[in-house]
Scaffold this motif. Structure first.
Motif, mmCIF file in Angstrom:
data_model
loop_
_atom_site.group_PDB
_atom_site.id
_atom_site.type_symbol
_atom_site.label_atom_id
_atom_site.label_comp_id
_atom_site.label_asym_id
_atom_site.label_seq_id
_atom_site.Cartn_x
_atom_site.Cartn_y
_atom_site.Cartn_z
ATOM 1 N N ASP A 387 0.847 -1.195 0.000
ATOM 2 C CA ASP A 387 0.000 0.000 0.000
ATOM 3 C C ASP A 387 0.886 1.249 0.000
ATOM 4 O O ASP A 387 1.930 1.257 0.635
ATOM 5 C CB ASP A 387 -0.853 0.063 1.270
ATOM 6 N N HIS A 388 0.419 2.300 -0.681
ATOM 7 C CA HIS A 388 1.093 3.600 -0.591
ATOM 8 C C HIS A 388 0.046 4.697 -0.406
ATOM 9 O O HIS A 388 -0.885 4.802 -1.216
ATOM 10 C CB HIS A 388 1.907 3.900 -1.853
ATOM 11 N N PRO A 389 0.183 5.529 0.624
ATOM 12 C CA PRO A 389 -0.717 6.664 0.784
ATOM 13 C C PRO A 389 -0.254 7.846 -0.072
ATOM 14 O O PRO A 389 0.794 8.430 0.180
ATOM 15 C CB PRO A 389 -0.608 6.987 2.284
ATOM 16 N N CYS A 441 4.289 9.787 -1.747
ATOM 17 C CA CYS A 441 3.865 8.760 -0.800
ATOM 18 C C CYS A 441 4.134 9.298 0.597
ATOM 19 O O CYS A 441 5.207 9.829 0.866
ATOM 20 C CB CYS A 441 4.644 7.477 -1.040
ATOM 21 N N ILE A 443 4.335 7.507 3.342
ATOM 22 C CA ILE A 443 5.238 6.685 4.164
ATOM 23 C C ILE A 443 6.575 7.402 4.039
ATOM 24 O O ILE A 443 7.143 7.520 2.946
ATOM 25 C CB ILE A 443 5.278 5.233 3.663
ATOM 26 N N HIS A 446 9.503 6.033 2.160
ATOM 27 C CA HIS A 446 9.296 5.910 0.712
ATOM 28 C C HIS A 446 9.461 7.273 0.033
ATOM 29 O O HIS A 446 10.044 7.375 -1.046
ATOM 30 C CB HIS A 446 7.908 5.345 0.405
ATOM 31 N N MET A 451 9.822 8.383 -3.879
ATOM 32 C CA MET A 451 8.465 8.194 -4.397
ATOM 33 C C MET A 451 7.707 9.515 -4.283
ATOM 34 O O MET A 451 6.860 9.721 -3.405
ATOM 35 C CB MET A 451 7.750 7.080 -3.632
HETATM 36 CU CU LIG Z 1 4.929 4.244 -0.123
#
Ligand SMILES: [Cu+2]
Length: 459
Positions: A387-389, A441, A443, A446, A451
């Motif tokens: 998952d990526h927010p 993202c 996170i 990340h 990202m």
């Molecule tokens: Cu991510």
């Protein structure tokens, strides 16, 4: 001075830390934004003094941890204001390293966004003044946008609440800033880095509500409370449950939704917010506020874990009144509107780290400009197995669909979870706030890995 385009282009050829510089015209844009920030008639300018510094903090009662906080506390002070007010925040850096302050979710001018793209870092000992008008009601937060993996974990974050004229009436309002911190056996914030942390993002075993490990929240029987919940953790997804009892969602990132939705759990990806109506409970009840197990394909798996305990005391009369309609949100586009851009969240093999987290196959992607007033329909495509927010700075979007399916209700968001191998279609309308913006993202590891994407909004 070189332009930010040049830096963004060279950035992904470096193998050291990526350093961006603000555009050459940043000072002029800052001065213009500062002068343009005027309160609405009848509203005011709210001065705020904010200082980031090292502090001794007890995340766990009886254990003193060297932390970083705003104004000596974790979280920093809750900044409260009304739509149409102007915040004037004198921010001073007493940390041993440069920082800046990002106003997460606020539709501010680009020059006030608090990123390394739009301002020079605030060096130790320096002061920087942010000044902007608050156009929207909602639950927002502030945090550094510089060395984030360290600075947020050390305790630098705080809530920012903006109220509108037409708020639902509840008995009590609480701001619950959720976080986790990784402490070593001596009770200090554990050292940073490593392959697992790079891949999963950093999660800690000490779960915090408003800077304290697993506190007790005392609630009066018979009352209905408004909980403004913020997930300030670096990487943890919080599938929030209140002892399995039903509660109502009133709002999300960008303020109230159209009508309350009754649920027994809600997922907060990192940086997500929800406004909830919680209760009523009966006297003597004891309820666990938990994050239910959420498997996001990390190396380290988590179980259901407790954040707090609700203890229900003596009854108090309730004056709560939650209308059936909270507001109207006009749809920006239909779910079948074709996208005019694709943002691909991916991984790329890396000699240093096994993988880097990337957008459109490059670290710190330089994306095409966006023209103010032109509807944006973006497909955010997750090519990975995690998952990526996805977080968009400075603008709210509507989620049109997830894998072709429209969401259960309409809302304004600045963070949306993109599940593994999924496509989330979003729509947003850039208003005329030209300058350098970004998406990434949330996170934090990340984001740091690459990202993210930069783009300009042009008039
Ligand atoms: Cu991510």
């Amino acid at each position: 001075m070189e332009t930010h385009h040049h830096h963004a282009h060279t950035a992904h050829h470096h193998h050291g830390p990526v350093v961006h510089e603000p555009a050459a015209d940043a000072d002029a844009a800052y001065r213009r934004a500062f002068e343009d920030a005027r309160p609405d008639p009848g509203r005011r300018v709210i001065p705020v003094e904010l200082e980031a510094r090292e502090i001794d903090w007890q995340f766990v009662p009886g254990t003193t941890t060297r932390a970083w906080g705003y104004n000596g506390q974790v979280p920093g002070p809750t900044i409260e204001a009304h739509v149409g007010d102007v915040l004037e925040i004198r921010f001073t850096n007493r940390l041993p390293q440069p920082t800046n302050t990002h106003w997460h979710g606020l539709r501010v001018p680009a020059a006030m966004d608090g990123t390394e793209m739009v301002q020079r870092s605030v060096a130790p000992g320096e002061t920087f003044v942010y000044r902007f008008r608050l156009p929207d009601a909602g639950t927002f937060w502030y945090h550094p946008h510089s060395n984030e993996t360290v600075q947020l974990e050390m305790g630098l974050y705080g809530a920012l609440i903006v109220r509108g004229d037409d708020e639902p009436q509840l008995d009590v309002e609480r701001v619950l800033v959720l976080d986790d911190v990784r402490l070593d056996p001596s009770g200090q914030v554990a050292s940073f880095g490593g392959i697992v942390e790079h891949h999963d993002g950093r999660e800690g075993d000490t779960r915090l509500v408003n800077g304290k490990a697993e506190p007790v929240l005392t609630v009066a029987a018979g009352q209905i409370e408004r909980w403004r919940v913020i997930n300030a953790s670096s990487a943890r997804y919080i599938r929030l449950s209140i002892g399995g009892t039903p509660f109502k969602i009133l709002g999300t990132d960008g303020g109230l939704i159209e009508a309350p939705v009754t649920v027994t759990e809600v997922l907060l990806a990192t940086a997500d917010r929800v406004d909830l109506a919680v209760g009523p409970f009966g006297e003597g009840q004891e309820i666990a506020v938990e994050a239910l197990q959420y498997l996001r394909r990390t190396i380290r798996k988590r179980k259901t874990e407790r954040f707090a305990t609700v203890r229900v005391g003596a009854a108090q009369p309730s004056r709560a009144r939650i209308p059936e309609r909270l507001r109207t949100i006009a749809p920006l586009a239909s779910p079948s509107t074709p996208p005019n851009r694709t943002v691909e969240l991916g991984v790329k093999l890396s000699l240093r780290r096994m993988v880097d987290f990337v957008v459109n196959r490059e670290r710190h992607h330089q994306d095409k400009p966006v023209k103010a007033g032109e509807l944006q329909v973006w497909d955010v495509v997750n090519k990975t197995l995690m998952d990526h927010p996805f977080h968009l700075h400075g603008f709210f979007f509507q989620v049109l669909s997830v894998n072709g399916e429209p969401p259960p209700w309409r809302s304004w968001e600045d963070v949306v979870n993109v599940p593994p191998r999924a496509t989330v279609r979003i729509a947003w309308l850039p208003d005329n706030r030209p300058g350098s913006w970004m998406y990434h993202c949330h996170i934090l590891e990340h984001h740091a890995s690459g990202m993210m994407g930069h783009f300009d909004v042009v008039s």
